[in-house]
Design a protein around this motif. Structure first.
Motif, PDB file in Angstrom:
ATOM      1  N   GLU A 170       0.902  -1.139  -0.064  1.00 51.69           N
ATOM      2  CA  GLU A 170      -0.020  -0.020   0.092  1.00 51.69           C
ATOM      3  C   GLU A 170       0.906   1.614   0.071  1.00 51.69           C
ATOM      4  O   GLU A 170       1.802   1.254   0.603  1.00 51.69           O
ATOM      5  CB  GLU A 170      -0.921  -0.003   1.256  1.00 51.69           C
ATOM      6  CG  GLU A 170      -1.796  -1.129   1.415  1.00 51.69           C
ATOM      7  CD  GLU A 170      -2.798  -1.061   2.490  1.00 51.69           C
ATOM      8  OE1 GLU A 170      -2.442  -0.445   3.407  1.00 51.69           O
ATOM      9  OE2 GLU A 170      -3.968  -1.714   2.628  1.00 51.69           O
ATOM     10  N   SER A 171       0.571   2.052  -0.542  1.00 57.52           N
ATOM     11  CA  SER A 171       0.981   3.664  -0.557  1.00 57.52           C
ATOM     12  C   SER A 171       0.323   4.589   0.162  1.00 57.52           C
ATOM     13  O   SER A 171      -0.937   4.668   0.326  1.00 57.52           O
ATOM     14  CB  SER A 171       1.088   4.282  -2.134  1.00 57.52           C
ATOM     15  OG  SER A 171       1.402   5.711  -2.025  1.00 57.52           O
ATOM     16  N   GLU A 172       0.997   5.271   1.229  1.00 56.40           N
ATOM     17  CA  GLU A 172       0.471   6.027   2.187  1.00 56.40           C
ATOM     18  C   GLU A 172      -0.417   7.058   1.663  1.00 56.40           C
ATOM     19  O   GLU A 172      -1.351   7.533   2.158  1.00 56.40           O
ATOM     20  CB  GLU A 172       1.690   6.551   3.065  1.00 56.40           C
ATOM     21  CG  GLU A 172       1.085   7.572   4.245  1.00 56.40           C
ATOM     22  CD  GLU A 172       2.423   7.861   5.082  1.00 56.40           C
ATOM     23  OE1 GLU A 172       3.060   8.927   4.658  1.00 56.40           O
ATOM     24  OE2 GLU A 172       2.423   7.561   6.220  1.00 56.40           O
ATOM     25  N   ASN A 173       0.057   7.777   0.576  1.00 53.80           N
ATOM     26  CA  ASN A 173      -0.726   8.835  -0.160  1.00 53.80           C
ATOM     27  C   ASN A 173      -1.372   8.214  -1.282  1.00 53.80           C
ATOM     28  O   ASN A 173      -2.284   8.916  -1.911  1.00 53.80           O
ATOM     29  CB  ASN A 173       0.094   9.705  -0.558  1.00 53.80           C
ATOM     30  CG  ASN A 173       1.327   9.374  -1.758  1.00 53.80           C
ATOM     31  OD1 ASN A 173       0.964   8.592  -2.324  1.00 53.80           O
ATOM     32  ND2 ASN A 173       1.819  10.538  -2.048  1.00 53.80           N
ATOM     33  N   GLY A 174      -1.644   6.918  -1.587  1.00 49.39           N
ATOM     34  CA  GLY A 174      -2.331   6.259  -2.550  1.00 49.39           C
ATOM     35  C   GLY A 174      -1.729   6.458  -3.922  1.00 49.39           C
ATOM     36  O   GLY A 174      -2.258   5.838  -4.992  1.00 49.39           O
ATOM     37  N   SER A 175      -0.690   7.046  -3.956  1.00 42.64           N
ATOM     38  CA  SER A 175       0.139   7.222  -5.385  1.00 42.64           C
ATOM     39  C   SER A 175       1.366   6.262  -5.628  1.00 42.64           C
ATOM     40  O   SER A 175       1.938   5.864  -4.696  1.00 42.64           O
ATOM     41  CB  SER A 175       0.463   8.581  -5.450  1.00 42.64           C
ATOM     42  OG  SER A 175       1.178   8.867  -6.739  1.00 42.64           O
ATOM     43  N   PHE A 176       1.490   5.813  -6.967  1.00 41.57           N
ATOM     44  CA  PHE A 176       2.359   5.017  -7.187  1.00 41.57           C
ATOM     45  C   PHE A 176       3.397   5.838  -8.140  1.00 41.57           C
ATOM     46  O   PHE A 176       4.115   5.171  -9.079  1.00 41.57           O
ATOM     47  CB  PHE A 176       2.270   3.817  -7.477  1.00 41.57           C
ATOM     48  CG  PHE A 176       1.650   2.711  -6.482  1.00 41.57           C
ATOM     49  CD1 PHE A 176       2.496   2.255  -5.539  1.00 41.57           C
ATOM     50  CD2 PHE A 176       0.158   2.756  -6.061  1.00 41.57           C
ATOM     51  CE1 PHE A 176       1.895   1.311  -4.634  1.00 41.57           C
ATOM     52  CE2 PHE A 176      -0.271   1.917  -5.184  1.00 41.57           C
ATOM     53  CZ  PHE A 176       0.726   1.378  -4.171  1.00 41.57           C
ATOM     54  N   SER A 177       3.476   7.189  -8.060  1.00 42.38           N
ATOM     55  CA  SER A 177       3.993   8.050  -9.174  1.00 42.38           C
ATOM     56  C   SER A 177       4.852   9.120  -8.487  1.00 42.38           C
ATOM     57  O   SER A 177       4.122   9.669  -7.630  1.00 42.38           O
ATOM     58  CB  SER A 177       3.071   8.472 -10.247  1.00 42.38           C
ATOM     59  OG  SER A 177       3.732   9.396 -11.175  1.00 42.38           O
ATOM     60  N   THR A 178       5.885   9.529  -8.944  1.00 39.99           N
ATOM     61  CA  THR A 178       6.648  10.538  -8.010  1.00 39.99           C
ATOM     62  C   THR A 178       7.538  11.138  -8.947  1.00 39.99           C
ATOM     63  O   THR A 178       8.028  10.708  -9.993  1.00 39.99           O
ATOM     64  CB  THR A 178       7.248  10.056  -6.830  1.00 39.99           C
ATOM     65  OG1 THR A 178       7.791  11.107  -6.227  1.00 39.99           O
ATOM     66  CG2 THR A 178       8.165   9.011  -6.975  1.00 39.99           C
ATOM     67  N   LEU A 179       8.289  12.236  -8.324  1.00 37.08           N
ATOM     68  CA  LEU A 179       9.158  13.099  -9.069  1.00 37.08           C
ATOM     69  C   LEU A 179      10.484  12.517  -8.469  1.00 37.08           C
ATOM     70  O   LEU A 179      10.765  12.063  -7.397  1.00 37.08           O
ATOM     71  CB  LEU A 179       9.074  14.432  -8.796  1.00 37.08           C
ATOM     72  CG  LEU A 179       7.934  15.330  -9.299  1.00 37.08           C
ATOM     73  CD1 LEU A 179       7.896  16.705  -8.884  1.00 37.08           C
ATOM     74  CD2 LEU A 179       8.160  15.318 -10.975  1.00 37.08           C
ATOM     75  N   PRO A 180      11.687  12.658  -9.172  1.00 37.07           N
ATOM     76  CA  PRO A 180      12.987  12.317  -8.807  1.00 37.07           C
ATOM     77  C   PRO A 180      13.230  12.736  -7.357  1.00 37.07           C
ATOM     78  O   PRO A 180      12.995  14.144  -7.501  1.00 37.07           O
ATOM     79  CB  PRO A 180      13.908  12.890  -9.920  1.00 37.07           C
ATOM     80  CG  PRO A 180      13.111  12.909 -11.170  1.00 37.07           C
ATOM     81  CD  PRO A 180      11.599  13.124 -10.482  1.00 37.07           C
TER      82      PRO A 180
END
Length: 446
Positions: A38-48
């Motif tokens: 699970e992702s804490e913020n619900g996202s599996f996409s991020t910046l470097p």
């Protein structure tokens, strides 16, 4: 004697019970733990260099140990793992849950993307004789002014007009070329770093180009004063597409691997690699907009007040809906460089060059005035191009300037939310634009 036989019977039953338990033990198979990520913020996409906190959720009553891996390399053993990466790319993150006698695993993909991959762009035409510029608004609402200059240290061509994204490349077309960007600039769509520019190759080959659509690296279509031209960077060839003379100065749509452009009361179809139009679709009035629908079909608006859904494969009309009498004028072709309609699902919005925004629901035929921007925003003198709806949030963007002369420097990018009973101003970005040619959402190019 009776007691003796009862004792023997009891002993036999007890021995049988023990034997049965022994057999069960021999055949017992441990149940592996159930584990998910699970992702804490619900996202599996991020910046470097930004982080995503991941948690291993384990469903097992026995003691469990964990191991985290990124692209096959072990990185942690806690139940929580904070993922951070320096480089753009897709990363495989997996976790293995162990008990004494069993194990199970889960995996997920994390996208590390460039700053500009997701968000909203506004192309600034800029004053006559000045280089264009690019505004970026990220999903958090943070604005980057003159993003192209920031990333490349130079200016786009003069009077930038249109933007298109294909295969992680961004194409920006400038009407008068020159400067660091030329007539056509190709950028990395995530970083905005310039990959190629075309100035000499197009000089004398195009006449004030206004719009661009892309089918492939060597299939670039440019609309100019003479029609629509196919540009092949590999050879430098520029060919006028037969039958496109008089193509309207407006956005071209791409669907089903084809280009759709407007010529008077028709939408013309251009197929990849062809130097002549492949088909013509007629409408009741002059066409004021053609855009790709979320289901892969096309929306087409025309001066008769109709909005029509078209199948890009067969060119069949899948149905039409007429807007209200008071909104019909908004579907007349104008000098706006953007389409008269913008859509999220089957909900369409229109403003033309006015401060009023109307909504039309295709499935029900209902047309409704949603807002007059002048009642909620200061210094709305001139609407510059047409409204645009965000394909994810459903918020509607409207660009306005106070006036011409130096008053263009007083301007607004207004964002309206129509999900409630009354319109809300979600955001208003003041004094960022310079004659905005259009609003572009990266999500529309996915």
């Amino acid at each position: 004697m009776k007691k003796f036989y009862l004792a023997l019977l009891f002993l036999g039953i007890f021995v049988g019970f023990l034997s049965s338990c022994s057999d069960d033990d021999d055949n017992w198979t441990p149940v592996p733990p159930t584990v998910t990520i699970e992702s804490e913020n619900g996202s599996f996409s991020t910046l470097p260099m930004e982080s995503i906190v991941l948690k291993a959720k384990v469903d097992n009553p026995t003691e469990t140990s964990l191991e985290w891996f990124v692209n096959g390399e072990k990185v942690a053993t806690d139940s929580i793992y904070t993922f951070t990466a320096e480089s753009i790319g897709n990363y495989n993150v997996s976790v293995i849950a162990y008990t004494t006698n069993s194990r199970n695993h889960a995996s997920t993909s994390i996208e590390v993307h460039g700053k500009y991959k997701y968000g909203t762009f506004i192309v600034n035409e800029s004053p006559m004789g000045s280089p264009g510029s690019l505004i970026f608004i990220n999903p958090k609402g943070e604005v980057t002014d003159n993003a192209y200059y920031l990333e490349n240290g130079g200016d786009l061509g003069k009077q930038s007009q249109d933007l298109f994204i294909k295969n992680n490349k961004m194409y920006i077309l400038s009407q008068n070329g020159g400067d660091d960007g030329g007539f056509l600039t190709i950028l990395n769509a995530e970083t905005l770093k310039r990959e190629r520019k075309f100035q000499e190759e197009l000089n004398g080959q195009v006449s004030m180009p206004s719009h661009v659509a892309v089918l492939g690296d060597d299939d670039i279509y440019l609309r100019d004063n003479n029609g629509i031209k196919r540009f092949q960077p590999s050879s430098g060839t520029v060919i006028l597409i037969e039958g496109t003379k008089g193509a309207r100065k407006n956005t071209m749509a791409v669907a089903d691997g084809k280009v759709f452009a407007t010529v008077k009361n028709t939408v013309v179809v251009i197929e990849a690699g062809k130097d002549a139009i492949s088909n013509t679709i007629e409408f009741d009035g002059n066409v004021s907009g053609v855009i790709k629908a979320s289901d892969g079909n096309l929306w087409v608006s025309d001066a008769s007040g109709k909005i029509t859904k078209v199948d890009p494969k067969t060119y069949a009309k899948l149905g039409s809906s007429t807007v209200s009498e008071e909104a019909k004028s908004l579907l007349n072709p104008s000098y706006a460089a953007a389409p008269s309609i913008t859509a999220k699902g089957d909900t369409l919005y229109m403003s033309a060059l006015k401060s009023t925004i109307y909504r039309h629901i295709f499935s029900t035929g209902e047309t409704k005035l949603m807002v007059d921007a002048k009642t909620m925003v200061d210094n709305v003198g001139i609407i510059y191009n047409t409204c645009a709806v965000h394909p994810i949030t459903g918020e509607v963007y409207l660009n306005s300037i106070k006036g011409y002369g130096q008053d263009y420097k007083i301007n607004n990018i207004s964002v309206f939310n129509f999900s409630g009973d009354e319109p809300e101003l979600s955001a208003n970005y003041e004094n960022h634009t310079a004659f905005p040619a259009g609003t572009f959402f990266t999500y529309n190019f996915e």
